[in-house]
Design a protein around this motif. Structure first.
Motif, PDB file in Angstrom:
ATOM      1  N   GLN A 165       0.836  -1.194   0.000  1.00 23.20           N
ATOM      2  CA  GLN A 165       0.000   0.000   0.000  1.00 23.20           C
ATOM      3  C   GLN A 165       0.876   1.251   0.000  1.00 23.20           C
ATOM      4  O   GLN A 165       2.008   1.237   0.477  1.00 23.20           O
ATOM      5  CB  GLN A 165      -0.927   0.001   1.210  1.00 23.20           C
ATOM      6  N   LEU A 166       0.338   2.322  -0.551  1.00 28.47           N
ATOM      7  CA  LEU A 166       1.095   3.562  -0.721  1.00 28.47           C
ATOM      8  C   LEU A 166       0.386   4.706  -0.010  1.00 28.47           C
ATOM      9  O   LEU A 166      -0.824   4.899  -0.180  1.00 28.47           O
ATOM     10  CB  LEU A 166       1.245   3.899  -2.213  1.00 28.47           C
ATOM     11  N   SER A 167       1.134   5.458   0.788  1.00 27.90           N
ATOM     12  CA  SER A 167       0.587   6.662   1.410  1.00 27.90           C
ATOM     13  C   SER A 167       0.734   7.826   0.436  1.00 27.90           C
ATOM     14  O   SER A 167       1.434   7.733  -0.581  1.00 27.90           O
ATOM     15  CB  SER A 167       1.323   6.968   2.711  1.00 27.90           C
ATOM     16  N   GLU A 168       0.085   8.948   0.761  1.00 23.72           N
ATOM     17  CA  GLU A 168       0.193  10.121  -0.101  1.00 23.72           C
ATOM     18  C   GLU A 168       1.635  10.622  -0.165  1.00 23.72           C
ATOM     19  O   GLU A 168       2.123  10.995  -1.230  1.00 23.72           O
ATOM     20  CB  GLU A 168      -0.738  11.228   0.402  1.00 23.72           C
ATOM     21  N   GLY A 169       2.305  10.631   0.993  1.00 26.34           N
ATOM     22  CA  GLY A 169       3.689  11.093   1.003  1.00 26.34           C
ATOM     23  C   GLY A 169       4.606  10.200   0.191  1.00 26.34           C
ATOM     24  O   GLY A 169       5.468  10.685  -0.543  1.00 26.34           O
ATOM     25  N   LEU A 170       4.406   8.889   0.311  1.00 24.61           N
ATOM     26  CA  LEU A 170       5.248   7.959  -0.445  1.00 24.61           C
ATOM     27  C   LEU A 170       4.957   8.061  -1.929  1.00 24.61           C
ATOM     28  O   LEU A 170       5.876   8.027  -2.758  1.00 24.61           O
ATOM     29  CB  LEU A 170       5.001   6.532   0.053  1.00 24.61           C
ATOM     30  N   MET A 171       3.679   8.192  -2.273  1.00 28.08           N
ATOM     31  CA  MET A 171       3.318   8.293  -3.687  1.00 28.08           C
ATOM     32  C   MET A 171       3.909   9.546  -4.310  1.00 28.08           C
ATOM     33  O   MET A 171       4.306   9.533  -5.480  1.00 28.08           O
ATOM     34  CB  MET A 171       1.789   8.305  -3.822  1.00 28.08           C
ATOM     35  N   SER A 172       3.979  10.612  -3.539  1.00 26.34           N
ATOM     36  CA  SER A 172       4.532  11.857  -4.070  1.00 26.34           C
ATOM     37  C   SER A 172       6.029  11.762  -4.314  1.00 26.34           C
ATOM     38  O   SER A 172       6.572  12.522  -5.128  1.00 26.34           O
ATOM     39  CB  SER A 172       4.244  13.014  -3.102  1.00 26.34           C
ATOM     40  N   SER A 173       6.695  10.852  -3.624  1.00 25.07           N
ATOM     41  CA  SER A 173       8.147  10.724  -3.775  1.00 25.07           C
ATOM     42  C   SER A 173       8.552   9.696  -4.822  1.00 25.07           C
ATOM     43  O   SER A 173       9.722   9.595  -5.166  1.00 25.07           O
ATOM     44  CB  SER A 173       8.772  10.339  -2.426  1.00 25.07           C
ATOM     45  N   ILE A 174       7.605   8.913  -5.327  1.00 24.12           N
ATOM     46  CA  ILE A 174       7.920   7.878  -6.314  1.00 24.12           C
ATOM     47  C   ILE A 174       7.917   8.486  -7.714  1.00 24.12           C
ATOM     48  O   ILE A 174       6.924   9.084  -8.125  1.00 24.12           O
ATOM     49  CB  ILE A 174       6.901   6.717  -6.248  1.00 24.12           C
ATOM     50  N   PRO A 175       8.997   8.339  -8.463  1.00 26.63           N
ATOM     51  CA  PRO A 175       9.010   8.870  -9.840  1.00 26.63           C
ATOM     52  C   PRO A 175       8.173   7.987 -10.761  1.00 26.63           C
ATOM     53  O   PRO A 175       8.217   6.757 -10.689  1.00 26.63           O
ATOM     54  CB  PRO A 175      10.492   8.844 -10.209  1.00 26.63           C
ATOM     55  N   LEU A 176       7.404   8.623 -11.619  1.00 23.07           N
ATOM     56  CA  LEU A 176       6.577   7.920 -12.591  1.00 23.07           C
ATOM     57  C   LEU A 176       7.172   8.084 -13.984  1.00 23.07           C
ATOM     58  O   LEU A 176       7.600   9.176 -14.359  1.00 23.07           O
ATOM     59  CB  LEU A 176       5.148   8.453 -12.578  1.00 23.07           C
ATOM     60  N   LYS A 177       7.181   7.003 -14.729  1.00 25.59           N
ATOM     61  CA  LYS A 177       7.596   7.045 -16.124  1.00 25.59           C
ATOM     62  C   LYS A 177       6.350   7.114 -16.990  1.00 25.59           C
ATOM     63  O   LYS A 177       5.486   6.234 -16.910  1.00 25.59           O
ATOM     64  CB  LYS A 177       8.429   5.817 -16.485  1.00 25.59           C
ATOM     65  N   LEU A 178       6.250   8.144 -17.768  1.00 15.16           N
ATOM     66  CA  LEU A 178       5.076   8.350 -18.610  1.00 15.16           C
ATOM     67  C   LEU A 178       5.472   8.193 -20.077  1.00 15.16           C
ATOM     68  O   LEU A 178       6.418   8.833 -20.551  1.00 15.16           O
ATOM     69  CB  LEU A 178       4.486   9.744 -18.382  1.00 15.16           C
ATOM     70  N   ARG A 179       4.726   7.330 -20.765  1.00 14.75           N
ATOM     71  CA  ARG A 179       4.951   7.133 -22.190  1.00 14.75           C
ATOM     72  C   ARG A 179       3.686   7.563 -22.935  1.00 14.75           C
ATOM     73  O   ARG A 179       2.630   6.942 -22.790  1.00 14.75           O
ATOM     74  CB  ARG A 179       5.271   5.671 -22.490  1.00 14.75           C
ATOM     75  N   LEU A 180       3.800   8.640 -23.709  1.00 14.69           N
ATOM     76  CA  LEU A 180       2.668   9.198 -24.437  1.00 14.69           C
ATOM     77  C   LEU A 180       2.783   8.794 -25.907  1.00 14.69           C
ATOM     78  O   LEU A 180       3.834   9.006 -26.536  1.00 14.69           O
ATOM     79  CB  LEU A 180       2.635  10.717 -24.327  1.00 14.69           C
TER      80      LEU A 180
END
Length: 399
Positions: free
Chosen positions: A169-184
């Protein structure tokens, strides 16, 4: 000596009546205002991204929409008519992404499990997003884009998908620190761009994934099909979210509001109730002002002969009016001090249950400034009345 002579006919009962009435009026005004400031934090803090005065509306989905017979987007004429409504302050359009979006989280160096999913982007004008400019700014050509997620999505992941798939599970703080890779990727698959996503905040009133409007315009122009589609949702800044005219207008057009409407309605009812309370307190305060004016006028009328004698003896107008000016200044200040003490005592009782509802104590400076302004106005009116009465006595004594 002059004070002793002129205060001889002073009625303590009348002055006490003014203090009591002014005290009651100020307590109602100041207490109601302080309660509103403290209670308003419940709704203001419920979503730090979107103001509680904003409504998101869309057309109802019917069988005609599913069969392609009706368009669920808003036309220019419908938007123009909406802007003309008296309860509308501003209207913003939702812009949707015209391409496919694949978001992924890498597993890390220790062989952790990564995951990816298809998603979508929407954007609204930056004026409707309450995020600091540095957090929400997108520079054209940059490979990093800020994102606002719906809190509902995070809740569904934590208590639905994550628990069944054996994922953490992910908290808001942890989710904000995780980098997301976006492929458009464009619809035909011939054009692709990659970005690093950064979660800038969470909203529980917007069920969408927001990106800055500048980013949306850039990527739609580069990867989109070039077809301009009408907005399927609108965000409205309204003057009174709980106004009956809003629901009547939406019902007449077969539109509906998205998200939780209870916060907006509760905030509207709070404003109405506090407005009524402040009006009652204001009326009582005005009546107390007339009581003091009447008391001072009666005292000066009883001392009319003494005023004439003092003025004939050569005493200045300021000296003769000083005893009454002291009363006009001291009595309202006493009422203000008592009202502030009573307001703070009342606040100590209601803050405990409000804190349980998620309220945060507001400052008392606004209430203190309001009380001082009201008291200064009362004192100024009293001093002006005293000055006129003393001048009238002076001219009478000369003739």
């Amino acid at each position: 000596m002059i004070s002793k002579i002129l205060r001889k006919n002073t009625s303590g009962a009348r002055l006490a009546g003014f203090v009591l009435s002014n005290f009651i009026g100020l307590v109602i005004v100041l207490g109601g205002l302080q309660f509103y400031l403290d209670a308003a934090s419940i709704w203001n803090d419920s979503d730090s991204i979107v103001n509680s005065d904003y409504l998101v509306i869309n057309k109802k989905v019917t069988s005609g929409n599913l069969l392609g017979g009706n368009d669920s987007g808003f036309s220019d004429s419908e938007i123009a008519d909406l802007r003309r409504q008296p309860w509308v302050r501003n209207v913003g359009l939702f812009t949707s992404s015209d391409y496919r979006v694949l978001a992924s989280i890498e597993g890390g160096r220790n062989g952790g499990r990564g995951m990816s999913t298809y998603m979508f982007f929407e954007s609204i004008p930056d004026d409707f997003v309450d995020v600091s400019g540095s957090e929400w700014y997108y520079r054209p050509g940059s490979d990093e884009v800020p994102i606002i997620l719906s809190k509902d999505y995070l809740t569904l992941y934590n208590f639905g998908f994550a628990s069944s798939a054996g994922l953490p599970q992910l908290s808001e703080g942890l989710m904000s620190s995780i980098p997301l890779k976006l492929r458009l990727t464009s619809e035909d698959g011939t054009r692709t761009r990659t970005f690093n996503g950064r979660v800038a905040g969470f909203s529980n009133r917007l069920n969408t994934i927001l990106v800055p409007l500048r980013f949306m315009e850039e990527t739609n122009a580069e990867l989109g099909g070039g077809e301009k589609r009408p907005p399927s949702r609108l965000i409205i800044d309204v003057s009174s979210p709980g106004d009956v005219a809003i629901s009547d207008y939406l019902s007449a057009h077969d539109w509906e509001t998205a998200g939780d409407k209870s916060a907006s309605s509760a905030a509207f009812l709070l404003r109405v109730i506090v407005g009524i309370v402040l009006a009652i307190g204001g009326v009582i305060t005005i009546l107390s002002l007339f009581i003091l004016l009447l008391s001072i006028s009666l005292i000066m009328e009883k001392n009319r002969d003494k005023l004439h004698s003092l003025l004939m003896l050569g005493y200045e107008l300021r000296e003769v009016g000083r005893p009454y000016a002291v009363i006009a200044i001291t009595v309202p200040l006493v009422a203000l001090a008592l009202a502030l003490i009573a307001t703070l005592c009342m606040r100590s009782f209601y803050m405990t249950p409000l804190s349980g509802l998620g309220a945060h104590p507001a400052g008392i400076w606004a209430v203190l400034a309001t009380g001082l302004i009201m008291t200064i106005i009362i004192i100024a009116i009293n001093l002006l009345t005293i000055s006129r009465r003393v001048r009238a006595s002076f001219y009478t004594s000369r003739h």
